[in-house]
Design a protein around this motif. Structure first.
Motif, mmCIF file in Angstrom:
data_model
loop_
_atom_site.group_PDB
_atom_site.id
_atom_site.type_symbol
_atom_site.label_atom_id
_atom_site.label_comp_id
_atom_site.label_asym_id
_atom_site.label_seq_id
_atom_site.Cartn_x
_atom_site.Cartn_y
_atom_site.Cartn_z
ATOM 1 N N TYR A 43 1.011 -1.291 0.075
ATOM 2 C CA TYR A 43 -0.092 -0.132 0.023
ATOM 3 C C TYR A 43 0.836 1.073 0.128
ATOM 4 O O TYR A 43 1.573 1.406 0.988
ATOM 5 C CB TYR A 43 -0.985 0.016 1.188
ATOM 6 N N ALA A 44 0.853 1.945 -1.334
ATOM 7 C CA ALA A 44 2.081 3.056 -1.181
ATOM 8 C C ALA A 44 1.656 3.834 -2.495
ATOM 9 O O ALA A 44 0.392 4.289 -2.696
ATOM 10 C CB ALA A 44 3.376 2.440 -1.544
ATOM 11 N N HIS A 45 2.514 4.106 -3.299
ATOM 12 C CA HIS A 45 2.347 4.685 -4.622
ATOM 13 C C HIS A 45 3.599 4.147 -5.553
ATOM 14 O O HIS A 45 4.612 3.838 -5.179
ATOM 15 C CB HIS A 45 2.488 6.343 -4.481
ATOM 16 N N GLY A 46 3.016 3.501 -6.695
ATOM 17 C CA GLY A 46 4.166 3.350 -7.720
ATOM 18 C C GLY A 46 5.229 3.835 -7.987
ATOM 19 O O GLY A 46 6.370 3.573 -7.951
ATOM 20 N N ARG A 67 -5.306 -1.373 -9.143
ATOM 21 C CA ARG A 67 -6.216 -0.482 -8.677
ATOM 22 C C ARG A 67 -6.549 -0.777 -7.245
ATOM 23 O O ARG A 67 -7.000 0.358 -6.656
ATOM 24 C CB ARG A 67 -7.378 -0.104 -9.559
ATOM 25 N N ASN A 68 -6.964 -1.912 -7.232
ATOM 26 C CA ASN A 68 -7.581 -2.303 -5.979
ATOM 27 C C ASN A 68 -7.287 -3.816 -5.463
ATOM 28 O O ASN A 68 -6.665 -4.309 -6.279
ATOM 29 C CB ASN A 68 -9.089 -1.918 -5.684
ATOM 30 N N ILE A 69 -7.602 -4.133 -4.341
ATOM 31 C CA ILE A 69 -6.981 -5.486 -3.820
ATOM 32 C C ILE A 69 -8.042 -6.824 -4.543
ATOM 33 O O ILE A 69 -7.389 -7.881 -4.860
ATOM 34 C CB ILE A 69 -7.320 -5.788 -2.441
ATOM 35 N N ASN A 81 -1.913 2.139 -5.407
ATOM 36 C CA ASN A 81 -1.640 3.594 -5.091
ATOM 37 C C ASN A 81 -2.891 4.267 -4.294
ATOM 38 O O ASN A 81 -4.094 4.150 -4.455
ATOM 39 C CB ASN A 81 -1.913 4.411 -6.370
ATOM 40 N N VAL A 82 -2.463 4.406 -3.096
ATOM 41 C CA VAL A 82 -3.264 4.944 -1.745
ATOM 42 C C VAL A 82 -3.719 6.396 -2.077
ATOM 43 O O VAL A 82 -4.856 6.985 -1.327
ATOM 44 C CB VAL A 82 -3.032 4.459 -0.420
#
Length: 341
Positions: A43-46, A67-69, A81-82
């Motif tokens: 959980y972060a940003h690429g 995009r999501n889990i 990307n949170v």
């Protein structure tokens, strides 16, 4: 768990992107053994991971942005990307933007945990200064997660190969420690520790050592009376119920003579009493586990280490151990559940 090949999906909240969290996460996940055992979701940003991949010259690290889990890929390192915008990465510098991302990562991971979309969470280190805001007070991951999962109690449990230390009082000023070392508080933490040693570590009849509060465990009342009046009666009550609970021990002598090797768990009265010996003995492989929650959460036992962030020297041993420990506990808990079904 219905995941392909029964691989647990383990979330990793990135913590402070200007600390060593991203570096130890990337280095730990380069270990192929880990990826065979678990499906990691960061959980972060690429852009943060791309920055560190280049900075650390670890081009062999590959990840897939989802995009999501629900889009999780079991043969890849997944990144969610949170936040829409990636904050600027400035290794070693405390910024408000990094705090915002750290909290967003943790909050999204908690949502996915609550929905059962991930099987456990490993939290990379964050900075309490830049994550705090007037509307949300953040004392620590342990307290935040305990509240998020509506639990009254949890146990900060530091674990390594041959030492496991739990705390009666954790993030609390020293001047408040003595008044919080009550029979009730010791019992609450002891109950969680005994249950965790059985259900999370698979130890049928755990042996637990309880430390004293005062120097020399009070020296029979000469150096304080908490041992005589509070701690000893609790230990006796547990022994009378058939539990293997011993003490109170003087902390310096106990760890000085390596007595922790004879016990499955050690209950310390306050933060530094337990964490100084633990980190001295197991810093590179130590894991912080939050016992007493319905979910599995571990973390490395170190902080953001701004002074070495982005310099290629951070040791990933504790992060690797945290991921493996989460995997082990998930597996043991699942086994217990299936035994009861």
């Amino acid at each position: 768990m219905n995941h392909k090949k029964n691989k647990p999906v383990i979330g990793i909240s990135i913590g402070d992107i200007n600390g060593v969290g991203p570096e130890v996460t990337i280095k730990a996940l380069l270990d192929n053994r880990l990826q065979r055992l678990v499906t990691p979701v960061i959980y972060a940003h690429g852009k943060v991971l791309t920055f560190y991949r280049k900075q650390l010259e670890l081009e062999e690290f590959n990840f897939m942005q989802i995009r999501n889990i629900d889009e999780v890929h079991h043969k890849k390192v997944n990144v969610i990307n949170v936040l829409d915008e990636s904050p600027e990465v400035i290794p070693g510098v405390e910024t408000q933007e990094a705090g915002k991302l750290a909290l967003a990562a943790l909050d999204q991971a908690i949502i996915d945990l609550k929905e059962g979309k991930i099987d456990g969470l490993v939290t990379a280190p964050l900075n309490k200064n830049n994550i705090n805001s007037p509307e949300k007070k953040f004392i620590g991951h342990t307290e935040y997660l305990t509240e998020a999962f509506n639990q009254n109690e949890s146990l900060m449990f530091l674990v390594a190969e041959d030492i496991r230390v739990g705390l009666v009082t954790a993030h609390m000023p020293i001047k408040k420690v003595a008044e919080n070392v009550t029979a009730e508080n010791i019992k609450k933490k002891l109950d969680i520790m005994l249950q965790s040693l059985q259900e999370d570590f698979g130890i049928g009849k755990p042996r637990v050592a309880v430390l004293g509060l005062n120097p020399h465990a009070g020296e029979d009342g000469l150096l304080g009376d908490e041992e005589e009046n509070i701690i000893k009666p609790v230990i006796k009550a547990y022994k009378d119920k058939g539990h293997l609970v011993f003490g109170p021990y003087s902390s310096d002598g106990f760890f000085g003579m390596m007595h922790q090797k004879k016990f499955d768990g050690v209950l310390a009265m306050y933060h530094d009493q337990g964490l100084i010996p633990f980190k001295s003995l197991a810093f590179e492989t130590g894991v912080n586990f939050t016992a007493g929650l319905p979910i599995v959460r571990t973390s490395p036992d170190h902080g953001t280490a701004y002074n070495i962030a982005g310099k290629k020297v951070a040791d990933e041993g504790s992060m690797r151990a945290a991921i493996l420990q989460a995997y082990d506990i998930i597996r043991i808990r699942a086994g217990w559940e299936s035994d009861e079904d």
